[in-house]
Scaffold this active site. Structure first.
Site, PDB file in Angstrom:
ATOM      1  N   ASP A 356       0.975  -1.139  -0.161  1.00  0.00           N
ATOM      2  CA  ASP A 356      -0.145   0.050   0.004  1.00  0.00           C
ATOM      3  C   ASP A 356       0.830   1.275   0.140  1.00  0.00           C
ATOM      4  O   ASP A 356       0.203   2.369  -0.270  1.00  0.00           O
ATOM      5  CB  ASP A 356      -1.062  -0.059   1.147  1.00  0.00           C
ATOM      6  CG  ASP A 356      -1.928  -1.167   1.188  1.00  0.00           C
ATOM      7  OD1 ASP A 356      -3.121  -0.821   0.777  1.00  0.00           O
ATOM      8  OD2 ASP A 356      -1.482  -2.460   1.446  1.00  0.00           O
ATOM      9  N   GLU A 494      -4.811 -10.879  -7.543  1.00  0.00           N
ATOM     10  CA  GLU A 494      -4.838 -11.752  -6.698  1.00  0.00           C
ATOM     11  C   GLU A 494      -5.833 -12.964  -6.970  1.00  0.00           C
ATOM     12  O   GLU A 494      -5.768 -14.204  -6.072  1.00  0.00           O
ATOM     13  CB  GLU A 494      -5.216 -10.955  -5.186  1.00  0.00           C
ATOM     14  CG  GLU A 494      -4.257 -10.025  -4.873  1.00  0.00           C
ATOM     15  CD  GLU A 494      -4.704  -9.533  -3.269  1.00  0.00           C
ATOM     16  OE1 GLU A 494      -5.911  -9.649  -3.123  1.00  0.00           O
ATOM     17  OE2 GLU A 494      -3.740  -9.113  -2.711  1.00  0.00           O
ATOM     18  N   LYS A 614     -10.165  -9.456  -9.688  1.00  0.00           N
ATOM     19  CA  LYS A 614     -10.768  -8.718  -8.317  1.00  0.00           C
ATOM     20  C   LYS A 614     -10.279  -7.319  -8.300  1.00  0.00           C
ATOM     21  O   LYS A 614     -11.238  -6.603  -8.038  1.00  0.00           O
ATOM     22  CB  LYS A 614      -9.858  -9.245  -7.207  1.00  0.00           C
ATOM     23  CG  LYS A 614     -10.072  -8.631  -5.802  1.00  0.00           C
ATOM     24  CD  LYS A 614      -9.097  -9.230  -4.694  1.00  0.00           C
ATOM     25  CE  LYS A 614      -9.572  -8.533  -3.206  1.00  0.00           C
ATOM     26  NZ  LYS A 614      -8.369  -8.941  -2.303  1.00  0.00           N
ATOM     27  N   GLN A 615      -9.381  -6.956  -9.067  1.00  0.00           N
ATOM     28  CA  GLN A 615      -8.848  -5.561  -9.090  1.00  0.00           C
ATOM     29  C   GLN A 615      -7.992  -5.036 -10.267  1.00  0.00           C
ATOM     30  O   GLN A 615      -7.692  -6.177 -10.919  1.00  0.00           O
ATOM     31  CB  GLN A 615      -8.381  -5.160  -7.762  1.00  0.00           C
ATOM     32  CG  GLN A 615      -7.092  -6.110  -7.269  1.00  0.00           C
ATOM     33  CD  GLN A 615      -6.522  -5.555  -6.037  1.00  0.00           C
ATOM     34  OE1 GLN A 615      -6.355  -4.471  -5.598  1.00  0.00           O
ATOM     35  NE2 GLN A 615      -6.115  -6.444  -5.236  1.00  0.00           N
TER      36      GLN A 615
END
Length: 801
Positions: A356, A494, A614-615
């Site tokens: 992050d 992921e 997922k993203q």
């Protein structure tokens, strides 16, 4: 309800209380405390939590036959407790009051973002009609990182008598804030001792079980009611409290002030945490003075991190910035800590450090570069552990862990449970080796923004070289393809951790992984060439760098494989062979399909079979690199990338992403601001409201999503301005959205403080404050100029190419 500098909640809602606790956290970068009610020690609606940055402990559990070892950010003793009850003259005391009690008639709480305080106001009325109003102001001091305080004001309405107050420290706490973790060991503290010091102070000390961190808190309680209000200590094995009876007269406020200090054995320049804590509360001034100095500290901090956006979006961005600064403040620069993915706001992700910082440091680089450097130092101190992990895996260089905590070892679980099915599944997310590229990217970006060549040429160079070595050792030559390949990885998506029907973990040639690896290899070679001779010689000797290594890096950087299918960049090799998902059908059946992986596994299926993410994965490339730099990267690789290919790639994945991460909407907004601006606001709005509206369905109550919050700030600062810091210049390529067409930021670029950048409709204005520094080089698309200190320039924005 929101205003420009406040965040307020009217009424009490037990079901929403834990969400409010996360959004009303107060902290100062050293420690933070959830916005929990002080009247209760915990319960279904309440979860008091206090967390000190970098304070971890390891426990082992046995669950369903699995031995599970976890290192957690520890929930420390609760300093908030302050409860009260009405004591009518000549009658027995009434019940202890709290927001959950039926006597509550009114309730509101207001978070003051400008001054860093939380004010809670409640009104109670008992069966006899006695009305008591209670106003409590709370702070965690931004100037004095070990101090916190509560000021509680009681006002009797239409009656006189007394209020009994209990104030103290609760050591009977556990890490019990996450429902899905509750079968795991959660008792991190031991060795409790309690005591009192002087008539007004109690203390509690303890330590963590495995990491042996000693912790001490001292609480001073003073009342405004003379001798009758003198506190009496009440000590037990796990709790240290004061009890006092406070006379109240109708309409006249009676005040109790509680001042708390917290120290641990990780702190420098103390003889013991207990002595330091007791001495700190003894020397602390009254609440009024503490609040004044706390406000001055916040004023100074807001000046360093100024972001001006009007309207509701601006109010949310200010809340995001508030929580970023509470997690990573100037105090962080003195600590050995990383970027906790969920802030210091709760126990989700166990307080671990992921990637992050990739979304956090670009903002901090231009406001608090000393904090960015400290966060990179956290990674540098764990470089030996990353090198050891690489050797254990048969690789060279440094293999940083996907999840990091105290000592730099891999903290990712081997197995995880699907809460929808109850099945234990292999957790392969540790194969997200792209975390190393994120660290290298942050090293480079920090150096470009700060001009800190001392760091870049020493610690930064070591990390960059060792990460490049890892990628060079991971790259395998494929003679048939005529390209290098990186196999067995997991990308940012992921969901895809294996090919369907195989037991082998990971996928091959994840495009994001390979392209960022090429970038790392190229930057490492470039940095080695640019080092002064003496510095280069020291680096060569320290790392035993072979003269041929940079040549190999360059060769791999030019020939890493990037897969394509049907005119778009493939997420990984073989992606085009996966089945298409019935997106509409799953949305009809389940509604929210953000966690599509859990839904499919519970059906006996696997997301590995489908073109479903997922993203953002491939599209992360458009987040990290400007269009010009991304095109340059693909030219380096000898791979095609023009507007048609990139736009087709964006469109392809836009329709195949479930957005199971708060980072996903942010990245899509960033990319669409350049590719299809009218669609960007939908994703920008979701990114802005991700935590305040708890878009992910209950996750914010477990801790805010720090990367997403910081990313929205950077979306304004760099995304919509096109701001880059490279080649010793500020590069601008504005792309403001219609909904955010007017905004301003002030940045710190190298030796220049408070460079003012403002976007207004079709114009950009940049002003450099007066100083003795050299002019700032600015490039606005195809224009270039130097701006001398003390001058400004206003330019019309060119039309989009």
């Amino acid at each position: 309800m929101t205003r420009a500098w406040t965040w307020s909640y009217e009424g009490y809602d037990a079901g929403a209380e834990r969400l409010r606790e996360s959004l009303c956290v107060l902290g100062n970068g050293y420690f933070a405390t959830r916005g929990a009610a002080s009247e209760v020690l915990g319960g279904p609606a309440h979860y008091p939590g206090t967390y000190a940055a970098g304070c971890y402990n390891r426990l082992t559990s046995t669950v369903d036959g699995h031995t599970v070892e976890n290192e957690d950010m520890v929930n420390l003793p609760n300093w908030l407790p302050l409860r009260y009850r009405i004591c009518p003259a000549g009658s027995a005391p009434g019940p202890w009051l709290s927001p959950d009690h039926p006597f509550l008639t009114e309730h509101r709480q207001t978070l003051d973002l400008r001054h860093g305080t939380l004010t809670r106001w409640s009104a109670y009325e008992d069966e006899a009609g006695r009305r008591l109003c209670v106003e409590q102001c709370r702070l965690v001091h931004m100037g004095e990182p070990h101090l916190a305080a509560l000021r509680t004001c009681f006002t009797a309405d239409g009656w006189s008598g007394a209020v009994e107050v209990e104030s103290g420290i609760d050591g009977a706490v556990r890490n019990a804030g996450i429902a899905r973790y509750r079968d795991l060991a959660d008792q991190h503290l031991t060795g409790w001792e309690t005591g009192d010091e002087r008539p007004d102070t109690v203390w509690l000390s303890c330590r963590t079980l495995d990491s042996d961190i000693r912790i001490a808190l001292a609480a001073r309680t003073r009342a405004s009611a003379g001798r009758d209000g003198m506190p009496r200590p009440r000590l037990s094995a796990l709790r240290a409290f004061h009890s006092l009876v406070l006379p109240v007269i109708a309409g006249t406020p009676a005040v109790v002030e509680k001042t708390v200090s917290l120290y641990t054995s990780r702190d420098p320049a103390i003889d013991s945490p207990l002595h330091a804590a007791v001495d700190a509360v003894a020397l602390a001034p009254h609440f009024r003075q503490l609040r004044a100095s706390h406000r001055r500290a916040w004023d100074a901090l807001w000046r360093q991190a100024r972001l001006e956006v009007p309207g509701e979006a601006g109010a949310i961005l200010r809340l995001h910035l508030f929580h970023l600064l509470q997690t990573l403040s100037p105090h962080t620069a003195e600590l050995d800590v990383g970027v906790p993915a969920r802030g210091l706001h709760g126990e989700a992700y166990r307080g671990h450090v992921f990637w992050d910082e990739l979304f956090v440091l670009p903002f901090l680089n231009l406001h608090l570069p000393q904090v960015s450097r400290a966060l990179l130092d956290y990674r540098y101190r764990r470089l030996p552990a990353a090198c050891h992990a690489a050797r254990e895996a048969g690789r060279g260089g440094a293999m940083y862990p996907w999840q990091s905590a105290g000592d730099g070892r891999e903290e990712t679980q081997q197995f995880h449970v699907n809460p929808r099915s109850g099945h234990w599944l292999p957790d392969r997310s540790r194969l997200q080796h792209h975390v190393g590229s994120a660290i290298a990217y942050n090293v480079w970006q920090y150096g470009q923004a700060s001009g800190d060549t001392e760091f870049l040429h020493t610690r930064g160079a070591e990390m960059l070289v060792q990460i490049a070595r890892f990628w060079a050792s991971a790259a395998e030559w494929d003679a048939a393809l005529g390209r290098y390949r990186i196999r067995g990885v997991v990308g940012p998506d992921e969901y895809h951790d294996a090919y369907p029907g195989t037991d082998a973990a990971g996928v091959d040639d994840n495009a994001y992984t390979n392209v960022t690896a090429a970038w790392v290899l190229s930057r490492a070679r470039e940095l080695c060439q640019a080092l002064p001779e003496a510095t280069r010689r020291q680096l060569d000797e320290r790392l035993r760098l072979d003269p041929d290594e940079p040549k190999r890096w360059d060769d791999i950087a030019h020939r890493l494989h990037v897969p394509y299918h049907r005119g778009v960049i493939s997420q990984f090799a073989g992606y085009e062979e996966l089945a298409e998902l019935d997106w509409a059908g799953y949305r009809r059946r389940y509604g929210d399909i953000r966690r599509l992986d859990r839904i499919l596994e519970a059906e006996g299926d696997t997301v590995n079979r489908y073109q479903a993410s997922k993203q953002a994965d491939v599209l992360m490339l458009g987040y990290l690199f400007s269009p010009a730099e991304l095109a340059s990267l693909f030219r380096l690789l000898g791979c095609p990338l023009d507007d048609d290919i990139w736009h087709a790639t964006v469109d392809h994945y836009l329709h195949r992403t479930s957005h199971g991460s708060t980072l996903s909407a942010l990245v899509h907004a960033w990319v669409l601001a350049r590719v299809h601006r009218p669609d960007a606001w939908t994703y920008c709005e979701e990114a802005l409201t991700g935590d305040v509206a708890d878009v992910q369905g209950g996750t914010t109550a477990e801790g805010i999503h720090l990367g997403a919050m910081a990313g929205t700030l950077d979306f304004v600062q760099r995304g919509m301005t096109g701001l880059e810091t490279r080649d010793q210049a500020l590069w601008l390529d504005p792309a403001p959205l219609r909904e955010l067409s007017k905004f301003g930021v002030r940045i710190r670029y190298r030796r220049h403080w408070d460079i003012d950048l403002r976007i207004r409709a079709e114009q950009v204005r940049i002003a450099v404050p007066a100083s003795e520094c050299p002019p700032v080089r600015v490039r606005l698309r195809d224009r270039s100029f130097a701006l001398a200190p003390g001058t400004s320039r206003r330019l019309d924005l060119p039309e989009d190419p």
